[in-house]
Motif scaffolding. Sequence first.
Motif, short mmCIF file in Angstrom:
data_model
loop_
_atom_site.label_atom_id
_atom_site.label_comp_id
_atom_site.label_asym_id
_atom_site.label_seq_id
_atom_site.Cartn_x
_atom_site.Cartn_y
_atom_site.Cartn_z
N SER A 28 -3.86 -1.10 -1.56
CA SER A 28 -2.81 -1.86 -1.70
C SER A 28 -1.64 -0.84 -2.03
CB SER A 28 -2.65 -2.94 -2.65
OG SER A 28 -1.46 -3.52 -2.85
N THR A 31 -0.61 1.27 0.77
CA THR A 31 0.09 0.46 1.90
C THR A 31 1.55 0.35 1.25
OG1 THR A 31 -1.76 -0.92 2.51
CG2 THR A 31 0.50 -1.79 2.95
N HIS A 32 1.68 0.19 -0.04
CA HIS A 32 3.06 0.30 -0.65
C HIS A 32 3.88 1.55 -0.23
CE1 HIS A 32 1.75 -2.95 -3.12
NE2 HIS A 32 2.95 -3.29 -3.58
N PRO A 36 6.36 0.21 3.11
CA PRO A 36 7.22 -0.39 2.00
C PRO A 36 7.79 -1.75 2.45
CG PRO A 36 8.22 1.70 2.41
CD PRO A 36 7.11 1.59 3.20
N PHE A 39 6.53 -5.18 1.54
CA PHE A 39 6.53 -5.80 0.22
C PHE A 39 8.03 -5.86 -0.53
CE2 PHE A 39 2.69 -3.29 0.53
CZ PHE A 39 1.98 -4.20 0.11
N GLU A 40 8.95 -5.31 0.17
CA GLU A 40 10.36 -5.43 0.01
C GLU A 40 10.86 -6.70 -0.18
OE1 GLU A 40 13.39 -2.29 1.08
OE2 GLU A 40 11.86 -1.81 2.65
N VAL A 54 9.39 -0.81 -4.70
CA VAL A 54 7.84 -0.99 -4.21
C VAL A 54 7.03 0.60 -4.21
CG1 VAL A 54 6.95 -1.06 -1.75
CG2 VAL A 54 8.63 -2.58 -2.54
N TYR A 55 7.88 1.61 -3.89
CA TYR A 55 7.17 2.83 -3.91
C TYR A 55 6.60 2.89 -5.76
CZ TYR A 55 9.38 4.47 0.10
OH TYR A 55 9.68 4.69 1.40
N SER A 57 5.66 0.83 -7.62
CA SER A 57 4.44 -0.16 -7.84
C SER A 57 3.01 0.42 -7.16
CB SER A 57 4.82 -1.49 -7.58
OG SER A 57 5.01 -1.66 -6.11
N GLY A 58 3.37 0.88 -5.74
CA GLY A 58 2.49 1.60 -5.18
C GLY A 58 1.80 2.75 -5.88
N GLU A 61 -0.21 1.62 -8.78
CA GLU A 61 -1.49 0.94 -8.45
C GLU A 61 -2.59 2.20 -8.08
OE1 GLU A 61 -1.26 -1.47 -5.08
OE2 GLU A 61 -0.20 -3.20 -6.48
#
Length: 140
Positions: A28, A31-32, A36, A39-40, A54-55, A57-58, A61
């Motif tokens: 995930s 993928t973020h 991106p 997820f935006e 989004v970046y 949170s990626g 993770e």
Amino acid sequence: MPKTTKLTNPTPPLDKATIGLATLFLTSGTTHLVRPQVFEGIVPKVLPKRRELVYVSGVAEIVCALGLLHPRTRKVAGLASAALLIGVFPANVKMSADNAKRAQRKDDVGSKAFFAGTVARLPMQWPMIRTALRASGRLR
């Protein structure tokens, strides 16, 4: 005089569930960073700089995933992973709510299937949070 030993809470072992959570986070998180735009749309509109969030949170993770895999960082990564899962839960709810509107169209089977997947995903947050807390040593 007898020698006393300090009792410490040992690092929980790396089990299949923790490896699975780390794998999920790595996938995930990647993928973020690579896509991106996927997820935006689930970032609440009241939050600024949605792409940057989004970046972030990626990266979070990926950091949690790597932390879960290493015994020295597993405890703190478990707590951080649980917090991350709780923090992104509203975005997952928003994704389901947004897709519910699309799934109401009678001729769109793909949207119905995607919506079903987003709904099925919501209760899966709890076992993932439990896995993260077990990795932290907070749950047995």
